[in-house]
Design a protein around this motif. Structure first.
Motif, PDB file in Angstrom:
ATOM      1  N   ASP A   1      59.102 -82.742  -5.374  1.00  0.00           N
ATOM      2  CA  ASP A   1      59.276 -81.489  -5.605  1.00  0.00           C
ATOM      3  C   ASP A   1      58.020 -80.723  -5.218  1.00  0.00           C
ATOM      4  O   ASP A   1      56.941 -80.614  -5.978  1.00  0.00           O
ATOM      5  CB  ASP A   1      59.514 -81.368  -7.159  1.00  0.00           C
ATOM      6  N   ILE A   2      57.812 -80.371  -3.987  1.00  0.00           N
ATOM      7  CA  ILE A   2      56.843 -79.650  -3.474  1.00  0.00           C
ATOM      8  C   ILE A   2      56.593 -78.120  -3.881  1.00  0.00           C
ATOM      9  O   ILE A   2      55.605 -77.490  -3.548  1.00  0.00           O
ATOM     10  CB  ILE A   2      56.408 -79.747  -1.894  1.00  0.00           C
ATOM     11  N   GLU A   3      57.661 -77.589  -4.418  1.00  0.00           N
ATOM     12  CA  GLU A   3      57.444 -76.286  -5.283  1.00  0.00           C
ATOM     13  C   GLU A   3      56.286 -76.179  -6.041  1.00  0.00           C
ATOM     14  O   GLU A   3      55.766 -74.949  -6.064  1.00  0.00           O
ATOM     15  CB  GLU A   3      58.820 -75.642  -5.710  1.00  0.00           C
TER      16      GLU A   3
ATOM     17  N   LYS B   1      63.105 -81.101   0.747  1.00  0.00           N
ATOM     18  CA  LYS B   1      62.325 -80.477  -0.252  1.00  0.00           C
ATOM     19  C   LYS B   1      61.415 -79.469   0.228  1.00  0.00           C
ATOM     20  O   LYS B   1      61.200 -78.235  -0.329  1.00  0.00           O
ATOM     21  CB  LYS B   1      61.665 -81.444  -1.334  1.00  0.00           C
ATOM     22  N   ILE B   2      60.802 -79.902   1.352  1.00  0.00           N
ATOM     23  CA  ILE B   2      59.723 -78.808   1.991  1.00  0.00           C
ATOM     24  C   ILE B   2      60.740 -77.667   2.405  1.00  0.00           C
ATOM     25  O   ILE B   2      60.376 -76.450   2.448  1.00  0.00           O
ATOM     26  CB  ILE B   2      59.006 -79.508   3.096  1.00  0.00           C
ATOM     27  N   GLY B   3      61.845 -77.978   3.141  1.00  0.00           N
ATOM     28  CA  GLY B   3      62.785 -76.799   3.794  1.00  0.00           C
ATOM     29  C   GLY B   3      63.240 -75.995   2.403  1.00  0.00           C
ATOM     30  O   GLY B   3      63.210 -74.756   2.886  1.00  0.00           O
TER      31      GLY B   3
ATOM     32  N   LYS C   1      62.522 -70.608   0.169  1.00  0.00           N
ATOM     33  CA  LYS C   1      62.106 -69.697  -1.058  1.00  0.00           C
ATOM     34  C   LYS C   1      60.897 -68.692  -0.691  1.00  0.00           C
ATOM     35  O   LYS C   1      60.344 -67.898  -1.474  1.00  0.00           O
ATOM     36  CB  LYS C   1      61.976 -70.587  -2.312  1.00  0.00           C
ATOM     37  N   GLY C   2      60.175 -68.920   0.451  1.00  0.00           N
ATOM     38  CA  GLY C   2      58.955 -68.137   0.643  1.00  0.00           C
ATOM     39  C   GLY C   2      57.822 -68.778   0.042  1.00  0.00           C
ATOM     40  O   GLY C   2      56.973 -68.081   0.096  1.00  0.00           O
ATOM     41  N   LEU C   3      57.808 -70.002  -0.538  1.00  0.00           N
ATOM     42  CA  LEU C   3      56.785 -70.760  -1.245  1.00  0.00           C
ATOM     43  C   LEU C   3      55.830 -71.495  -0.074  1.00  0.00           C
ATOM     44  O   LEU C   3      54.667 -71.688  -0.413  1.00  0.00           O
ATOM     45  CB  LEU C   3      57.355 -71.575  -2.093  1.00  0.00           C
ATOM     46  N   LEU C   4      56.334 -71.778   1.063  1.00  0.00           N
ATOM     47  CA  LEU C   4      55.594 -72.291   2.172  1.00  0.00           C
ATOM     48  C   LEU C   4      55.707 -71.713   3.300  1.00  0.00           C
ATOM     49  O   LEU C   4      56.939 -71.063   3.707  1.00  0.00           O
ATOM     50  CB  LEU C   4      55.939 -74.066   2.230  1.00  0.00           C
TER      51      LEU C   4
ATOM     52  N   ALA D   1      50.368 -72.180   3.325  1.00  0.00           N
ATOM     53  CA  ALA D   1      50.508 -71.046   2.764  1.00  0.00           C
ATOM     54  C   ALA D   1      51.248 -70.097   3.763  1.00  0.00           C
ATOM     55  O   ALA D   1      50.932 -70.079   4.876  1.00  0.00           O
ATOM     56  CB  ALA D   1      49.088 -70.458   2.712  1.00  0.00           C
ATOM     57  N   PRO D   2      52.042 -69.588   3.088  1.00  0.00           N
ATOM     58  CA  PRO D   2      53.168 -68.327   3.927  1.00  0.00           C
ATOM     59  C   PRO D   2      52.146 -67.282   4.310  1.00  0.00           C
ATOM     60  O   PRO D   2      50.905 -66.964   3.558  1.00  0.00           O
ATOM     61  CB  PRO D   2      54.157 -67.837   2.836  1.00  0.00           C
TER      62      PRO D   2
END
Length: 205
Positions: free
Chosen positions: A75-77, A128-130, A135-138, A191-192
């Motif tokens: 879970d990379i979130e 999980k990265i996708g 979600k705009g987290l990455l 980072a986004p």
């Protein structure tokens, strides 16, 4: 009274001894008689349970991947937890990277251990990265596979090549300083983009 044979306990000892043997000597340098001696097992049992040396190596690597899957989040979130768990696992279990390096040297890409379990684990990480990207987290412009490769490379390199880390960082490098810079680098990589600062209002002459 004769001792009761416990096949599962014997297999566990063989896996432990084989993991240490392969991590130190690779496939060609490993010796089945040494594995048997360290596992306190009959060498013929190793062949009966696991097959030849290369087959045993691949099973050891798969078992190691199972242990990783049980210990490290995908879970990379929660990026900081993801990084910390991967750093901690690699530092505490350097045999994982050693086994993978021997696999690269001796088996190559074509003959690598490509079980459903192993491939599925990497697929899960990419997915999980996708999700985090959606979600705009990455950052969303980088393919998930590229992101995963870069992140794991930043974490794994100092553990895989500790002699290089010593040459570059010095023998007295603080592991927690290495952790802090690793986390900083990874945050920057994924980072986004931030919205540009608004232009200052025009003023009348």
């Amino acid at each position: 009274m004769a001792a009761t044979r416990d096949p599962e306990a014997t297999k566990a000892r063989i896996f432990e001894a084989a993991t240490a043997e392969f991590a130190q000597y690779g496939i060609a340098g490993a010796r089945m008689d040494r594995i048997a001696r360290n596992a306190k097992a009959n060498k013929q049992l190793i062949y009966a349970y696991f097959g030849d040396k290369e087959t045993l190596f691949k099973q050891v690597l798969e078992e190691t991947m199972l242990q990783v899957a049980a210990s490290v989040t995908t879970d990379i979130e929660d990026l900081d937890t993801w990084i910390d768990q991967h750093i901690d696992y690699q530092r505490n279990h350097p045999e994982l990277l050693r086994l993978q390096m021997w696999e690269a040297l001796e088996l190559g890409t074509a003959n690598a251990c490509s079980t459903e379990l192993r491939c599925g684990r990497y697929q899960e990480k990419r997915e999980k990265i996708g999700v985090a990207q959606d979600k705009g987290l990455l950052r969303q412009d980088m393919p998930a596979g590229q992101a995963l490769m870069l992140l794991t490379s930043v974490i794994n390199y100092p553990v895989a090549l500790p002699q290089v880390a010593r040459f570059v960082l010095g023998a007295d490098a603080d592991p927690e300083e290495v952790r802090a810079w690793t986390k900083d680098a990874i945050r920057r990589i994924v980072a986004p983009p931030q919205p540009a600062d608004p232009a200052p209002p025009e003023t009348e002459a």
